[in-house]
Design a protein around this motif. Structure first.
Motif, PDB file in Angstrom:
ATOM      1  N   THR A 338       0.810  -1.212   0.000  1.00  0.00           N
ATOM      2  CA  THR A 338       0.000   0.000   0.000  1.00  0.00           C
ATOM      3  C   THR A 338       0.845   1.264   0.000  1.00  0.00           C
ATOM      4  N   GLU A 339       2.133   1.151   0.323  1.00  0.00           N
ATOM      5  CA  GLU A 339       3.035   2.302   0.327  1.00  0.00           C
ATOM      6  C   GLU A 339       3.954   2.302  -0.892  1.00  0.00           C
ATOM      7  N   ALA A 340       3.762   1.352  -1.798  1.00  0.00           N
ATOM      8  CA  ALA A 340       4.664   1.214  -2.938  1.00  0.00           C
ATOM      9  C   ALA A 340       4.462   2.347  -3.937  1.00  0.00           C
ATOM     10  N   ASP A 341       5.552   2.753  -4.567  1.00  0.00           N
ATOM     11  CA  ASP A 341       5.479   3.741  -5.635  1.00  0.00           C
ATOM     12  C   ASP A 341       4.845   3.110  -6.875  1.00  0.00           C
ATOM     13  N   GLU A 342       4.541   3.949  -7.854  1.00  0.00           N
ATOM     14  CA  GLU A 342       3.837   3.467  -9.047  1.00  0.00           C
ATOM     15  C   GLU A 342       4.667   2.493  -9.878  1.00  0.00           C
ATOM     16  N   VAL A 343       5.986   2.601  -9.819  1.00  0.00           N
ATOM     17  CA  VAL A 343       6.832   1.695 -10.592  1.00  0.00           C
ATOM     18  C   VAL A 343       6.821   0.297  -9.993  1.00  0.00           C
ATOM     19  N   HIS A 344       6.885   0.216  -8.670  1.00  0.00           N
ATOM     20  CA  HIS A 344       6.969  -1.089  -8.003  1.00  0.00           C
ATOM     21  C   HIS A 344       5.607  -1.739  -7.746  1.00  0.00           C
ATOM     22  N   TYR A 345       4.548  -0.948  -7.680  1.00  0.00           N
ATOM     23  CA  TYR A 345       3.279  -1.454  -7.159  1.00  0.00           C
ATOM     24  C   TYR A 345       2.810  -2.721  -7.873  1.00  0.00           C
ATOM     25  N   ASN A 346       2.815  -2.732  -9.177  1.00  0.00           N
ATOM     26  CA  ASN A 346       2.283  -3.890  -9.894  1.00  0.00           C
ATOM     27  C   ASN A 346       3.140  -5.134  -9.713  1.00  0.00           C
ATOM     28  N   LEU A 347       4.422  -4.966  -9.406  1.00  0.00           N
ATOM     29  CA  LEU A 347       5.264  -6.120  -9.117  1.00  0.00           C
ATOM     30  C   LEU A 347       4.842  -6.781  -7.809  1.00  0.00           C
ATOM     31  N   HIS A 348       4.379  -5.985  -6.851  1.00  0.00           N
ATOM     32  CA  HIS A 348       3.819  -6.552  -5.612  1.00  0.00           C
ATOM     33  C   HIS A 348       2.595  -7.403  -5.933  1.00  0.00           C
ATOM     34  N   ILE A 349       1.743  -6.900  -6.809  1.00  0.00           N
ATOM     35  CA  ILE A 349       0.514  -7.629  -7.140  1.00  0.00           C
ATOM     36  C   ILE A 349       0.826  -8.914  -7.889  1.00  0.00           C
ATOM     37  N   MET A 350       1.748  -8.875  -8.810  1.00  0.00           N
ATOM     38  CA  MET A 350       2.102 -10.074  -9.570  1.00  0.00           C
ATOM     39  C   MET A 350       2.573 -11.191  -8.654  1.00  0.00           C
ATOM     40  N   MET A 351       3.335 -10.837  -7.633  1.00  0.00           N
ATOM     41  CA  MET A 351       3.804 -11.834  -6.675  1.00  0.00           C
ATOM     42  C   MET A 351       2.637 -12.465  -5.926  1.00  0.00           C
ATOM     43  N   ARG A 352       1.725 -11.643  -5.434  1.00  0.00           N
ATOM     44  CA  ARG A 352       0.578 -12.162  -4.685  1.00  0.00           C
ATOM     45  C   ARG A 352      -0.328 -13.013  -5.571  1.00  0.00           C
ATOM     46  N   PHE A 353      -0.501 -12.609  -6.811  1.00  0.00           N
ATOM     47  CA  PHE A 353      -1.300 -13.359  -7.776  1.00  0.00           C
ATOM     48  C   PHE A 353      -0.762 -14.777  -7.927  1.00  0.00           C
ATOM     49  N   ASP A 354       0.540 -14.913  -8.112  1.00  0.00           N
ATOM     50  CA  ASP A 354       1.135 -16.238  -8.272  1.00  0.00           C
ATOM     51  C   ASP A 354       1.015 -17.065  -7.000  1.00  0.00           C
ATOM     52  N   LEU A 355       1.235 -16.432  -5.837  1.00  0.00           N
ATOM     53  CA  LEU A 355       1.183 -17.173  -4.574  1.00  0.00           C
ATOM     54  C   LEU A 355      -0.233 -17.645  -4.268  1.00  0.00           C
ATOM     55  N   GLU A 356      -1.229 -16.804  -4.461  1.00  0.00           N
ATOM     56  CA  GLU A 356      -2.571 -17.235  -4.096  1.00  0.00           C
ATOM     57  C   GLU A 356      -3.131 -18.256  -5.088  1.00  0.00           C
ATOM     58  N   ARG A 357      -2.723 -18.170  -6.340  1.00  0.00           N
ATOM     59  CA  ARG A 357      -3.115 -19.230  -7.283  1.00  0.00           C
ATOM     60  C   ARG A 357      -2.558 -20.568  -6.829  1.00  0.00           C
ATOM     61  N   ALA A 358      -1.314 -20.578  -6.362  1.00  0.00           N
ATOM     62  CA  ALA A 358      -0.697 -21.818  -5.885  1.00  0.00           C
ATOM     63  C   ALA A 358      -1.389 -22.326  -4.627  1.00  0.00           C
ATOM     64  N   LEU A 359      -1.807 -21.431  -3.735  1.00  0.00           N
ATOM     65  CA  LEU A 359      -2.519 -21.842  -2.518  1.00  0.00           C
ATOM     66  C   LEU A 359      -3.853 -22.490  -2.860  1.00  0.00           C
ATOM     67  N   ILE A 360      -4.604 -21.895  -3.783  1.00  0.00           N
ATOM     68  CA  ILE A 360      -5.911 -22.440  -4.141  1.00  0.00           C
ATOM     69  C   ILE A 360      -5.766 -23.752  -4.907  1.00  0.00           C
ATOM     70  N   ALA A 361      -4.729 -23.869  -5.734  1.00  0.00           N
ATOM     71  CA  ALA A 361      -4.503 -25.098  -6.489  1.00  0.00           C
ATOM     72  C   ALA A 361      -3.988 -26.225  -5.611  1.00  0.00           C
ATOM     73  N   GLY A 362      -3.506 -25.891  -4.404  1.00  0.00           N
ATOM     74  CA  GLY A 362      -2.924 -26.904  -3.532  1.00  0.00           C
ATOM     75  C   GLY A 362      -1.454 -27.150  -3.793  1.00  0.00           C
ATOM     76  N   ASP A 363      -0.857 -26.336  -4.672  1.00  0.00           N
ATOM     77  CA  ASP A 363       0.566 -26.490  -4.978  1.00  0.00           C
ATOM     78  C   ASP A 363       1.457 -25.850  -3.922  1.00  0.00           C
ATOM     79  N   LEU A 364       0.879 -24.999  -3.078  1.00  0.00           N
ATOM     80  CA  LEU A 364       1.613 -24.344  -1.995  1.00  0.00           C
ATOM     81  C   LEU A 364       0.817 -24.521  -0.714  1.00  0.00           C
ATOM     82  N   LEU A 365       1.440 -25.086   0.310  1.00  0.00           N
ATOM     83  CA  LEU A 365       0.776 -25.282   1.594  1.00  0.00           C
ATOM     84  C   LEU A 365       0.878 -24.008   2.430  1.00  0.00           C
ATOM     85  N   PRO A 366      -0.128 -23.731   3.248  1.00  0.00           N
ATOM     86  CA  PRO A 366      -0.051 -22.545   4.108  1.00  0.00           C
ATOM     87  C   PRO A 366       1.195 -22.527   4.986  1.00  0.00           C
TER      88      PRO A 366
END
Length: 490
Positions: A338-366
Motif C-alpha cells: 500500500t506504500e509502494a510507488d507506481e513503478v513497483h506497485y504492480n510487481l507486488h501484485i504479480m507476486m501475490r497473484f502467483d502465490l494465491e493461485r498456488a494456494l488455491i490449487a494446492g501447490d503451496l501449503l499454508p
C-alpha cells in the motif's frame, strides 16, 4: 409482474447486504476487541439469511418469466441471474461457516501482525484456505473454469487467470526495465520530520472534500488497513496515520475517496439494485488509482498539497514544489504494497497473484507460505523480508477470504491508464485546475463517463465506453515511462 416482483425482492436482499457490510465496517473501526466472538456469530447468522434469499426458488421462477423492456432492465436481469447461478452452487452451511470464520480470522490476523507471529495465524489461515478451495470447487462445477477462475469471477466477472497472466507477462519486462533505470539514477530527497496526527487528519479531510467526497452521505475513520465500505447513500471511508509519513495518510484517503465517489455517484435510480454498485473491483480500482496517482500525485496537484501543508504550519525539509513532487513520487524498493510507488506497485501484485493461485490449487501449503513469500520477494525486489508484518502478514485480504481480489488492483491500474489518456485528450487544461486544488474537471469527467452508470455494462465494456477504445496495458506503461523518465531525467 415477474420483473417487478423480482426487483422488489432483490431490493430487500440488497438492503440486508448493506447491513452486513456495516457490521464489517464497525468491526474494523469501532468494535471492542472482546466482541469478536459474538460478532462472528452475528455475521454468520446474517449470511444465512442472505444465502437463503439469494437461493430462493422463486428467483428462478421470476427469471424464467421476466422480460426486459429496456437496456437497464436487461442489465438488472443479467446480474441477478449470474448471482443466483453462483449462489445456488454454494451450500448454506459453507456460506455461513465462511462468514463466521473470516469474521474471527480478521482479528486473529491483526493480532498476529502486531506481534509478528506467523504461527499464531497459520491454523486459521489454513481453515480459510480449505473453505475457499471448497467454495471454488463448488462454483467451478459444471463450467470450464478452474478453481481460481471461479473465485476471480466474484471480483472481476469475465476475467480469467490465463488472461490476467498474459497482461502481467507483457507488463513485467517494461516495468523491470524502468525500475532498473530509475534505481540507477540519483534519488530525490525524501520528506522527513514528525507530522502530528491531528494536522494530518485535517488535511485528509480537505483532500477528501477536494476530490468530491459527499460528507452528508459518509464519514472518515481510522483503521489498521484503509478501506471503503457501503454504496448509495451510506459510503464510509477509513485511513491510517503514521506521524513520520503523512503521505501514507493523505494518499490512502484519496485512494478510498476514489472508491467512495464511484459508489456515491451511481445514478440514484439504481439504488439498492444490482446496478447500484461498482461493476467490478478492477473498475473500482481504476477510480481509486486514478484519483490517487494520475491526479493526486501529479505535478500540478502536489504543488497545491505542498502549499496546504505549509498553511497547516508543518515544518517541511523540502524547499519548493518541485522537490516536494519528487519526494511524493520517489521510487524505492519497499516491503509494503500500500506504500509502494507506481513503478513497483504492480510487481507486488504479480507476486501475490502467483502465490494465491498456488494456494488455491494446492501447490503451496499454508505452512510453506512464509518461506515462499520471502524467497519470491528477495528475487523480485532484491531485499530480504525482515519481519512477517512486512511480509505475508501485511495484507488483510487472505484472512477474510478475498482470494482472487489481488489481481484486480493491477487491472485497475491498467484501466486507469486508459481512462487518463482519454481524459487528458478531452481536458487539455486540466493541470491549471489541479494546481489550484480543483479536481472537479477530472472527477466530473469520470462521474459522467463511468461512475454514474454503475453496473449497467460488463467491466471491460464499462471502461471501453468511457474512454472510447478497448483497454490494454499500453497506456499505463507509456504514462509510467513518461512520468518517471522526466522526473529522473532518464
Amino acid at each position: 409482474m415477474s420483473y417487478s416482483d423480482l426487483m422488489a425482492f432483490q431490493r430487500e436482499t440488497e438492503a440486508l447486504a448493506q447491513v452486513a457490510g456495516r457490521l464489517g465496517w464497525d468491526q474494523e473501526t469501532m468494535m471492542a476487541r472482546g466482541s469478536a466472538d459474538q460478532r462472528s456469530e452475528e455475521s454468520a447468522a446474517l449470511e444465512g439469511v442472505l444465502h437463503a434469499r439469494r437461493t430462493d426458488p422463486r428467483i428462478a421462477d421470476w427469471l424464467a418469466t421476466a422480460s426486459a423492456a429496456t437496456e437497464v432492465e436487461a442489465a438488472q436481469l443479467r446480474h441477478i441471474r449470474r448471482e443466483y447461478d453462483r449462489a445456488v452452487k454454494i451450500p448454506a452451511r459453507l456460506a455461513q461457516e465462511l462468514a463466521r470464520l473470516t469474521s474471527l480470522s480478521q482479528g486473529i490476523w491483526a493480532d498476529a501482525r502486531a506481534r509478528n507471529h506467523v504461527a499464531h495465524f497459520l491454523p486459521t489461515l489454513s481453515q480459510v484456505i480449505a473453505l475457499k478451495r471448497e467454495e471454488a470447487a463448488a462454483l467451478a462445477q459444471g463450467t470450464n473454469a478452474d478453481a481460481y477462475d471461479a473465485l476471480l469471477d466474484d471480483y472481476e466477472p469475465g476475467a480469467t487467470a490465463e488472461w490476467i497472466g498474459g497482461v502481467f507477462g507483457r507488463m513485467r519486462p517494461r516495468l523491470v526495465a524502468l525500475r532498473e533505470k530509475v534505481l540507477g539514477a540519483t534519488a530525490p530527497e525524501p520528506l522527513r520530520g514528525e507530522f502530528p496526527a491531528e494536522a494530518q487528519m485535517r488535511i485528509a479531510r480537505d483532500l477528501a472534500s477536494a476530490f468530491g467526497y459527499d460528507w452528508t452521505r459518509g464519514r472518515l475513520d481510522l483503521a489498521v488497513h484503509p478501506f471503503s465500505s457501503g454504496s448509495g447513500n451510506d459510503v464510509r471511508i477509513t485511513t491510517r496515520v503514521q506521524e513520520a509519513d503523512p503521505f501514507n495518510c493523505f494518499y490512502s484517503t484519496i485512494h478510498e475517496v476514489g472508491h467512495a465517489a464511484y459508489e456515491q455517484n451511481i445514478d440514484q435510480a439504481y439504488l439498492l439494485t444490482p446496478l447500484g454498485r461498482g461493476v467490478s473491483m478492477g473498475v473500482h480500482e481504476s477510480q481509486s488509482r486514478s484519483y490517487e496517482n494520475q491526479l493526486g500525485r501529479s505535478r500540478a496537484f502536489t504543488g497545491w498539497l505542498f502549499r496546504r501543508m505549509q498553511a497547516e504550519g508543518l515544518a517541511l525539509n523540502l524547499g519548493d514544489e518541485g522537490a516536494f513532487y519528487a519526494a511524493v513520487n520517489r521510487v524505492q524498493p519497499g516491503f509494503i504494497r500500500t506504500e509502494a510507488d507506481e513503478v513497483h506497485y504492480n510487481l507486488h501484485i504479480m507476486m501475490r497473484f502467483d502465490l494465491e493461485r498456488a494456494l488455491i490449487a494446492g501447490d503451496l501449503l499454508p505452512t510453506d507460505l512464509e518461506a515462499a513469500w520471502n524467497d519470491r520477494f528477495l528475487a523480485d525486489f532484491g531485499v530480504a523480508v525482515d519481519r512477517p508484518s512486512h511480509g505475508m502478514l501485511q495484507d488483510v485480504h487472505w484472512s477474510v477470504g478475498l482470494f482472487g481480489y489481488f489481481p484486480t488492483y493491477s487491472l485497475g491500474n491498467v484501466y486507469a491508464g486508459c481512462l487518463t489518456r482519454a481524459m487528458r485528450a478531452d481536458l487539455p487544461d486540466l493541470d491549471v485546475a489541479l494546481a489550484s486544488g480543483d479536481t472537479s474537471p477530472a472527477t466530473g469527467w469520470l462521474r459522467d463517463r463511468l461512475q454514474r452508470h454503475g453496473g449497467l455494462r460488463e467491466p471491460r465494456a464499462t471502461v471501453e465506453h468511457a474512454c472510447g477504445f478497448a483497454p490494454d496495458e499500453g497506456p499505463l506503461l507509456d504514462y509510467l515511462e513518461a512520468k518517471f523518465g522526466d522526473l529522473y531525467r532518464l
